[in-house]
Scaffold this active site. Structure first.
Site, mmCIF file in Angstrom:
data_model
loop_
_atom_site.group_PDB
_atom_site.id
_atom_site.type_symbol
_atom_site.label_atom_id
_atom_site.label_comp_id
_atom_site.label_asym_id
_atom_site.label_seq_id
_atom_site.Cartn_x
_atom_site.Cartn_y
_atom_site.Cartn_z
ATOM 1 N N GLU A 87 -99.912 24.443 44.481
ATOM 2 C CA GLU A 87 -98.830 23.602 44.981
ATOM 3 C C GLU A 87 -99.308 22.683 46.105
ATOM 4 O O GLU A 87 -98.541 22.305 46.990
ATOM 5 C CB GLU A 87 -97.640 24.455 45.426
ATOM 6 N N HIS A 144 -93.230 22.378 45.219
ATOM 7 C CA HIS A 144 -93.840 21.088 45.541
ATOM 8 C C HIS A 144 -94.457 20.482 44.287
ATOM 9 O O HIS A 144 -95.179 21.154 43.563
ATOM 10 C CB HIS A 144 -94.926 21.259 46.607
ATOM 11 N N LYS A 171 -86.121 24.736 49.338
ATOM 12 C CA LYS A 171 -86.876 23.529 49.689
ATOM 13 C C LYS A 171 -87.576 22.958 48.461
ATOM 14 O O LYS A 171 -88.181 23.707 47.673
ATOM 15 C CB LYS A 171 -87.926 23.852 50.758
#
Length: 253
Positions: A87, A144, A171
């Site tokens: 990531e 991510h 997130k």
């Protein structure tokens, strides 16, 4: 009603987005110097990106530095993050090593919050969330994508999945290929703000996505990242400049 999350003396999910400054460095002195720089910007939160540390897979060394970071940061809450190579992080790590490291960090009591990658595997994620809960350590589940911006429906699906797993905060960070991608991210953030029961942190990375780091109060991202020295991701700007922009936006909305 929207849930807020307290991390020591800050509240995520209300008001002006909180500012987090990363601490980087490959060895002890570099890390502590980075922490002093970060503390000097007076951030709401500091994130130690432990994957930059040359001894990142050594729990004893990691916990030793965590103790020293606490002394440097004093009352500033500390977020502990091992960003894996898959990531965008600095090191590859097995799930077993990852779990062992985080469990030792919980035992140390020196981290106020942890970042756990949401797609490490459900068993790994649930194990760490359960252990964190026993220590009252808040969990940010993250994802991510440094290659692209997925469709808005997929962004929402990922954030909902993080909520289902038991995250305190969800997130997601994505890379835009064009300004339309930034709009996709912002629209997904606004929908998540309305529909999820936990705060979200979102950002569109790089120069094109920089505007997303300023608009959290409008669209619903609870935290944004600024720099006290080196950046930990594309598009971060100095924390002092970021604070002025966020405050100016707050005064006019």
């Amino acid at each position: 009603m929207k849930k807020t999350v307290h991390i020591r003396n800050i509240v995520l999910g209300e008001g002006i987005p909180k500012i987090c400054v990363p601490v980087l460095g490959s060895e002890r002195n570099e890390i502590l110097q980075s922490a002093r720089q970060a503390a000097g910007t007076k951030p709401d939160l500091v994130e130690w990106r432990v994957d930059f540390f040359e001894e990142a897979k050594n729990p004893e060394k990691v916990c030793g530095i965590l103790k020293e970071l606490g002394e440097v940061l004093e009352q500033i809450p500390l977020l502990f993050t091992f960003r894996t190579a898959q990531e965008g992080g600095e090191k590859a790590i097995s799930n077993e090593e990852y779990i062992n490291l985080y469990l030792r960090v919980f035992e140390s009591g020196k981290a106020d919050a942890i970042d756990v990658e949401a797609f490490l595997g459900e068993e790994t994620v649930r194990t760490l969330i359960g252990a964190a809960g026993k220590r009252n350590t808040k969990v940010i589940l993250s994802n991510h994508d440094f290659e692209k911006t997925p469709p808005g429906e997929e962004l929402i699906r990922r954030l909902e999945y993080m909520q289902e797993l038991g995250a305190d905060i969800a997130k997601i960070a994505v890379m835009p290929a064009c300004t339309q991608d930034v709009l996709v991210l912002l629209a997904a953030t606004e929908e998540a703000k309305r529909t999820l029961k936990i705060p979200v942190i979102t950002m569109s990375m790089g120069r094109t996505g920089a505007v997303s780091r300023f608009l959290g109060e409008t669209f619903g991202s609870a935290l944004t990242f600024g720099t006290g020295g080196a950046a930990s991701a594309p598009g971060q700007i100095p924390a002092g400049e970021l604070r002025k922009i966020l405050q100016a936006i707050h005064l006019h909305i």
